[in-house]
Design an enzyme around this catalytic site. Structure first.
Site, PDB file in Angstrom:
ATOM      1  N   SER A 107       0.854  -1.187   0.000  1.00  0.00           N
ATOM      2  CA  SER A 107       0.000   0.000   0.000  1.00  0.00           C
ATOM      3  C   SER A 107       0.889   1.235   0.000  1.00  0.00           C
ATOM      4  CB  SER A 107      -0.840  -0.012   1.274  1.00  0.00           C
ATOM      5  OG  SER A 107      -1.226   1.293   1.627  1.00  0.00           O
ATOM      6  N   SER A 108       0.363   2.340  -0.536  1.00  0.00           N
ATOM      7  CA  SER A 108       1.170   3.568  -0.562  1.00  0.00           C
ATOM      8  C   SER A 108       1.398   4.142   0.834  1.00  0.00           C
ATOM      9  CB  SER A 108       0.521   4.616  -1.469  1.00  0.00           C
ATOM     10  OG  SER A 108      -0.787   4.894  -1.054  1.00  0.00           O
ATOM     11  N   CYS A 109       0.695   3.615   1.852  1.00  0.00           N
ATOM     12  CA  CYS A 109       0.913   4.137   3.214  1.00  0.00           C
ATOM     13  C   CYS A 109       2.240   3.681   3.806  1.00  0.00           C
ATOM     14  CB  CYS A 109      -0.248   3.802   4.124  1.00  0.00           C
ATOM     15  SG  CYS A 109      -0.323   2.074   4.528  1.00  0.00           S
ATOM     16  N   TYR A 136      -0.429  -0.809  10.250  1.00  0.00           N
ATOM     17  CA  TYR A 136      -0.615  -1.505   8.970  1.00  0.00           C
ATOM     18  C   TYR A 136       0.614  -1.299   8.088  1.00  0.00           C
ATOM     19  CZ  TYR A 136      -2.791  -2.464   4.407  1.00  0.00           C
ATOM     20  OH  TYR A 136      -3.094  -2.945   3.157  1.00  0.00           O
ATOM     21  N   LYS A 140       3.193  -3.986   6.362  1.00  0.00           N
ATOM     22  CA  LYS A 140       3.394  -4.066   4.905  1.00  0.00           C
ATOM     23  C   LYS A 140       4.879  -3.879   4.546  1.00  0.00           C
ATOM     24  CE  LYS A 140      -0.574  -5.165   3.334  1.00  0.00           C
ATOM     25  NZ  LYS A 140      -0.723  -6.432   2.587  1.00  0.00           N
ATOM     26  N   HIS A 179     -12.893   2.505   3.451  1.00  0.00           N
ATOM     27  CA  HIS A 179     -12.130   3.654   2.962  1.00  0.00           C
ATOM     28  C   HIS A 179     -13.106   4.729   2.490  1.00  0.00           C
ATOM     29  CE1 HIS A 179      -8.803   0.685   2.785  1.00  0.00           C
ATOM     30  NE2 HIS A 179      -8.108   1.741   3.150  1.00  0.00           N
TER      31      HIS A 179
END
Ligand code: GDP
Length: 319
Positions: A107-109, A136, A140, A179
């Protein structure tokens, strides 16, 4: 003719996994699936035994505990524990079972909260994370590192793909855990149905987000499965961004709600901006095909179909 490739899509019922499954099946590939009731992916022995028995040729790792800003902030233990457990179990067991190809999805987070924009892959681990989803994100990042470690130590062709914010069929429309995009679809739809004159949008409306339809991501994942074998993770994003206010106005238009937007600034904004630079994947040959307007219209159709299916009476067999 060579035997068809057997690909295990871990998490085949989720939004990403089901899209990847559709994409692989559309090109005639054989997709292995296993339900949560049969193999709990947090259970190391169960995963190891199932993988040794089934030995897929490749794995698309789309299984994860996911959620929006509220869920991430409220259930940090679930987000870090479930994701770390699933990742160590699948990646280690894939290696133990002799599976040489795996595509892990992140994920881009994973990127620092204030990473330079658009974010290139090498921004990883250069600064502090966004606090609302760091649990999270840490899990990841560990997944990326697991893929790299098994590549480095054992020569495994394990790669990682980082999508931006996703939406589409089989999304989670629960207002507490979803989301923003599916949440707004539900909020505008219910407000229109109930004849209400306002919809509450969380935060200030100023954060920027990059949204990709999950079918575009699925094509990117299958493209990477066939064409990418690098040590470094690779970004997969739409390449454009909108403010949450602009997103809300678009969803409002698609759903046909004519009332006002109210911004609840007691709710967190999260990271101010997270536009990824996906030029590495684009240079290899992948491009997204679904515009945000088309994609939101499709997501709204999926929401309505689900609502109607849930409302349909259950017909008892006669006799
Ligand atoms: P994020 O990209 O990890 O921050 O995840 P989200 O999709 O949950 O939130 C994106 C942005 O949308 C944040 O700034 C939220 O505050 C904002 N937002 C506005 N309304 C909503 C809503 O109803 N639900 C969610 N999840 N986010 C909302």
């Amino acid at each position: 003719m060579a035997d068809a490739r057997r690909v295990w899509v871990a998490g085949h019922k989720g939004m990403v996994g089901s899209a990847v499954t559709r994409c692989l099946e559309a090109q005639g590939e054989s997709v292995l699936k296993v339900d949560r009731s049969v193999v709990d992916l947090r259970n190391q022995i169960a995963v190891e035994v199932w993988l040794k028995q089934n030995r897929p040729d490749a794995i698309v790792f789309a299984a994860a505990k996911v959620g929006g800003i509220y869920a991430n902030d409220t259930y940090p233990a679930d987000f870090i524990y479930d994701n770390l457990a699933i990742e160590t179990n699948i990646i280690h067991s894939a290696h133990a079972a002799g599976v040489n190809r795996l595509v892990f999805l992140g994920s881009s987070c994973i990127y620092p909260k204030f990473a330079p924009q658009p974010i290139t892959e090498d921004a990883l681990l250069t600064g502090p994370l966004e606090p609302t989803n760091e649990w999270y994100a840490i899990a990841k990042i560990a997944g990326i590192k697991l893929c790299q470690a098994y590549r480095k130590q054992y020569g495994r062709s394990y790669i990682s793909v980082m999508p931006c914010n996703l939406y589409g069929p089989n999304d989670n429309f629960d207002l507490q855990t979803s989301h923003v995009l599916p949440a707004l679809i539900r909020k505008f739809h219910e407000a229109r149905e109930a004849g209400r004159d306002e919809v509450v949008v969380w935060g200030t409306g100023t954060p920027l987000r990059e949204f990709l339809h999950v079918d575009d991501l699925a094509r990117g994942v299958v493209f990477c499965l066939d064409n990418y074998d690098g040590y470094e993770h690779i970004n997969c994003g739409a390449g454009s961004e909108v403010t949450i206010r602009e997103l809300a106005e678009t969803v409002q238009r698609v759903v046909g709600f004519s009332g006002r937007l109210v911004f609840d600034t007691t709710k967190p904004d999260g990271t101010p901006r997270k536009l990824m630079d996906s030029s590495r994947l684009r240079d290899l040959g992948w491009t997204p095909q679904i515009s945000l307007d088309e994609g939101i219209a499709d997501a709204y159709r999926c929401f309505l179909a689900k609502e109607n299916a849930e409302r349909a009476p259950v017909l008892e067999p006669v006799g």
